[in-house]
Design a protein around this motif. Structure first.
Motif, PDB file in Angstrom:
ATOM      1  N   SER A 272       3.614   7.730  -8.739  1.00  0.00           N
ATOM      2  CA  SER A 272       2.530   7.818  -7.775  1.00  0.00           C
ATOM      3  C   SER A 272       1.474   6.779  -8.108  1.00  0.00           C
ATOM      4  N   ASN A 273       0.567   6.565  -7.187  1.00  0.00           N
ATOM      5  CA  ASN A 273      -0.455   5.527  -7.365  1.00  0.00           C
ATOM      6  C   ASN A 273      -1.438   5.854  -8.484  1.00  0.00           C
ATOM      7  N   THR A 274      -1.410   7.095  -8.986  1.00  0.00           N
ATOM      8  CA  THR A 274      -2.221   7.449 -10.156  1.00  0.00           C
ATOM      9  C   THR A 274      -1.499   7.083 -11.446  1.00  0.00           C
ATOM     10  N   GLU A 275      -0.335   6.456 -11.314  1.00  0.00           N
ATOM     11  CA  GLU A 275       0.534   6.084 -12.433  1.00  0.00           C
ATOM     12  C   GLU A 275       1.246   7.284 -13.048  1.00  0.00           C
ATOM     13  N   ALA A 276       1.163   8.425 -12.396  1.00  0.00           N
ATOM     14  CA  ALA A 276       1.933   9.581 -12.869  1.00  0.00           C
ATOM     15  C   ALA A 276       3.407   9.383 -12.528  1.00  0.00           C
ATOM     16  N   THR A 277       4.260   9.843 -13.407  1.00  0.00           N
ATOM     17  CA  THR A 277       5.699   9.759 -13.169  1.00  0.00           C
ATOM     18  C   THR A 277       6.335  11.136 -13.389  1.00  0.00           C
ATOM     19  N   ASN A 278       7.473  11.336 -12.760  1.00  0.00           N
ATOM     20  CA  ASN A 278       8.211  12.569 -12.970  1.00  0.00           C
ATOM     21  C   ASN A 278       9.697  12.266 -12.900  1.00  0.00           C
ATOM     22  N   TYR A 279      10.475  13.096 -13.584  1.00  0.00           N
ATOM     23  CA  TYR A 279      11.910  12.856 -13.704  1.00  0.00           C
ATOM     24  C   TYR A 279      12.704  14.141 -13.499  1.00  0.00           C
ATOM     25  N   ALA A 280      13.900  13.977 -12.962  1.00  0.00           N
ATOM     26  CA  ALA A 280      14.832  15.099 -12.936  1.00  0.00           C
ATOM     27  C   ALA A 280      15.206  15.443 -14.373  1.00  0.00           C
ATOM     28  N   ASP A 281      15.425  16.720 -14.629  1.00  0.00           N
ATOM     29  CA  ASP A 281      15.773  17.145 -15.986  1.00  0.00           C
ATOM     30  C   ASP A 281      17.008  16.411 -16.505  1.00  0.00           C
ATOM     31  N   SER A 282      17.925  16.109 -15.621  1.00  0.00           N
ATOM     32  CA  SER A 282      19.193  15.505 -16.027  1.00  0.00           C
ATOM     33  C   SER A 282      19.045  14.070 -16.530  1.00  0.00           C
ATOM     34  N   VAL A 283      17.898  13.430 -16.246  1.00  0.00           N
ATOM     35  CA  VAL A 283      17.730  12.029 -16.663  1.00  0.00           C
ATOM     36  C   VAL A 283      16.567  11.838 -17.627  1.00  0.00           C
ATOM     37  N   LYS A 284      15.832  12.894 -17.924  1.00  0.00           N
ATOM     38  CA  LYS A 284      14.687  12.773 -18.841  1.00  0.00           C
ATOM     39  C   LYS A 284      15.136  12.224 -20.185  1.00  0.00           C
ATOM     40  N   GLY A 285      14.366  11.256 -20.669  1.00  0.00           N
ATOM     41  CA  GLY A 285      14.685  10.651 -21.955  1.00  0.00           C
ATOM     42  C   GLY A 285      15.700   9.534 -21.864  1.00  0.00           C
ATOM     43  N   ARG A 286      16.321   9.368 -20.694  1.00  0.00           N
ATOM     44  CA  ARG A 286      17.317   8.302 -20.529  1.00  0.00           C
ATOM     45  C   ARG A 286      16.887   7.265 -19.494  1.00  0.00           C
ATOM     46  N   PHE A 287      16.166   7.699 -18.463  1.00  0.00           N
ATOM     47  CA  PHE A 287      15.750   6.811 -17.384  1.00  0.00           C
ATOM     48  C   PHE A 287      14.237   6.602 -17.451  1.00  0.00           C
TER      49      PHE A 287
ATOM     50  N   GLY B 108       0.793  -1.228   0.000  1.00  0.00           N
ATOM     51  CA  GLY B 108       0.000   0.000   0.000  1.00  0.00           C
ATOM     52  C   GLY B 108       0.819   1.270   0.000  1.00  0.00           C
ATOM     53  N   PHE B 109       1.438   1.556  -1.133  1.00  0.00           N
ATOM     54  CA  PHE B 109       2.257   2.753  -1.224  1.00  0.00           C
ATOM     55  C   PHE B 109       1.587   3.833  -2.058  1.00  0.00           C
ATOM     56  N   TYR B 110       1.560   5.023  -1.520  1.00  0.00           N
ATOM     57  CA  TYR B 110       1.007   6.176  -2.213  1.00  0.00           C
ATOM     58  C   TYR B 110       1.945   6.633  -3.315  1.00  0.00           C
ATOM     59  N   SER B 111       3.226   6.592  -3.034  1.00  0.00           N
ATOM     60  CA  SER B 111       4.223   6.968  -4.028  1.00  0.00           C
ATOM     61  C   SER B 111       5.520   6.231  -3.755  1.00  0.00           C
ATOM     62  N   MET B 112       6.299   6.091  -4.813  1.00  0.00           N
ATOM     63  CA  MET B 112       7.615   5.478  -4.703  1.00  0.00           C
ATOM     64  C   MET B 112       8.565   6.258  -5.595  1.00  0.00           C
ATOM     65  N   ALA B 113       9.829   6.237  -5.270  1.00  0.00           N
ATOM     66  CA  ALA B 113      10.762   7.072  -6.024  1.00  0.00           C
ATOM     67  C   ALA B 113      12.176   6.533  -5.906  1.00  0.00           C
ATOM     68  N   TRP B 114      13.009   6.998  -6.811  1.00  0.00           N
ATOM     69  CA  TRP B 114      14.437   6.758  -6.764  1.00  0.00           C
ATOM     70  C   TRP B 114      15.142   8.094  -6.539  1.00  0.00           C
ATOM     71  N   TYR B 115      16.040   8.095  -5.575  1.00  0.00           N
ATOM     72  CA  TYR B 115      16.917   9.231  -5.313  1.00  0.00           C
ATOM     73  C   TYR B 115      18.356   8.771  -5.553  1.00  0.00           C
ATOM     74  N   ARG B 116      19.244   9.726  -5.670  1.00  0.00           N
ATOM     75  CA  ARG B 116      20.652   9.374  -5.754  1.00  0.00           C
ATOM     76  C   ARG B 116      21.493  10.411  -5.023  1.00  0.00           C
ATOM     77  N   GLN B 117      22.654   9.971  -4.576  1.00  0.00           N
ATOM     78  CA  GLN B 117      23.582  10.859  -3.903  1.00  0.00           C
ATOM     79  C   GLN B 117      24.956  10.697  -4.533  1.00  0.00           C
ATOM     80  N   PRO B 118      25.326  11.638  -5.399  1.00  0.00           N
ATOM     81  CA  PRO B 118      26.664  11.580  -6.004  1.00  0.00           C
ATOM     82  C   PRO B 118      27.736  11.823  -4.949  1.00  0.00           C
ATOM     83  N   PRO B 119      28.959  11.408  -5.196  1.00  0.00           N
ATOM     84  CA  PRO B 119      30.038  11.619  -4.226  1.00  0.00           C
ATOM     85  C   PRO B 119      30.182  13.090  -3.851  1.00  0.00           C
ATOM     86  N   GLY B 120      30.138  13.381  -2.568  1.00  0.00           N
ATOM     87  CA  GLY B 120      30.330  14.736  -2.085  1.00  0.00           C
ATOM     88  C   GLY B 120      29.166  15.683  -2.305  1.00  0.00           C
TER      89      GLY B 120
END
Length: 115
Positions: A51-66, A29-41
């Protein structure tokens, strides 16, 4: 108890692909799920969200690739990463927000993009 376990990290060459998977246990029962990242430093940043509505969103840096996707049968949230670049090198964390407003984190999986 909800637990998130990431897998699929590793070493990839520039232009290559990796698929990360985050397996959830203890609840579906998750309302939303996501991936975060932490680059070195650097600070942790949002990479992609679902989200549970099937909406997705992306960081500009990964759009079209992820691509983020939810597998209800396996109870996973996945991140397909294509055309990787060295700047994608980071520890990637899975995040989930339950309907009861609790937020959960996985332990992280390391991705290194290098020739």
């Amino acid at each position: 108890q909800v637990k998130l376990v990431e897998s699929g990290g590793g070493l990839a060459q520039p232009g290559g692909s990796l698929k990360l998977s985050c397996a959830a246990s203890g609840s579906r029962g998750f309302y939303s799920m996501a991936w975060y990242r932490q680059p070195p430093g650097k600070e942790r940043e949002l990479v992609a969200g679902w989200s549970n509505t099937e909406a997705t969103n992306y960081a500009d840096s990964v759009k079209g690739r992820f691509t983020i996707s939810r597998d209800y049968d396996q109870n996973t949230i996945n991140l397909q990463m294509d055309n990787l670049i060295p700047e994608d090198t980071a520890v990637y964390f899975c995040n989930a927000v339950h309907w009861n407003a609790q937020r959960y984190w996985g332990q992280g999986t390391r991705v290194t993009v290098s020739a």
